[in-house]
Write a protein that holds these residues in place. Structure first.
Motif: not given
Length: 159
Positions: A80-88, A90-101
């Motif tokens: 979202g250009g640094g503003s995040g997108t709605l997610f559950g 809260g907000l999802l702040c990252g995008s692209g190839a997300i790596q899960r730990l």
């Protein structure tokens, strides 16, 4: 004066300028033969850099319900250009190839820690910037999404 003008220009363009706890580089002291003072400043600055080779980063996420599973993920871009997108809830702040730990369960106080030793799983390299965020199960959240997220943290890695 040049530094102040650069900050003013960036802020007028809509950017937020933040100092990373760094101080003088030590060069003026070194030039005057004041090696001890220069070394102190250099060591302070090095301590504030995030090193890939040290692989000692830890992430603490708090505020989750006790006993729920959670993950931290790393993304190469901001959503979202640094503003995040709605997610559950809260907000999802990252995008692209997300790596899960790895999955970690939150303790009785709703806290969990990931790391150190995350670099092999995350795959980040020197000069990479990653945007880290926690995700956790939350069936009692205010929006009924069934999960929530932590605040995000952006890190640019050094060698």
């Amino acid at each position: 004066q040049i530094n102040q003008a650069a900050v003013k220009l960036l802020e007028q363009a809509g950017y937020e300028v933040q100092l990373a706890g760094l101080r003088c580089c030590g060069r003026p002291f070194f030039s005057k033969g004041l090696i001890v003072q220069a070394k102190s400043l250099i060591e302070n600055n090095i301590a504030h850099l995030d090193s890939v080779s040290a692989d000692d980063i830890t992430f603490d996420v708090t505020g989750a319900p006790a006993g729920v599973p959670g993950i931290v993920f790393a993304a190469p871009m901001q959503a979202g250009g640094g503003s995040g997108t709605l997610f559950g809830d809260g907000l999802l702040c990252g995008s692209g190839a997300i790596q899960r730990l790895p999955v970690v369960f939150f303790d009785g106080s709703g806290s969990a820690t990931w790391g150190p030793g995350l670099q092999p799983q995350g795959g980040w390299m020197a000069s990479d910037t990653r945007h880290f965020q926690g995700w956790y199960r939350d069936n009692t959240g205010p929006c009924g999404g069934g999960f929530n997220t932590s605040n995000a943290l952006s890190i640019t890695f050094t060698p």
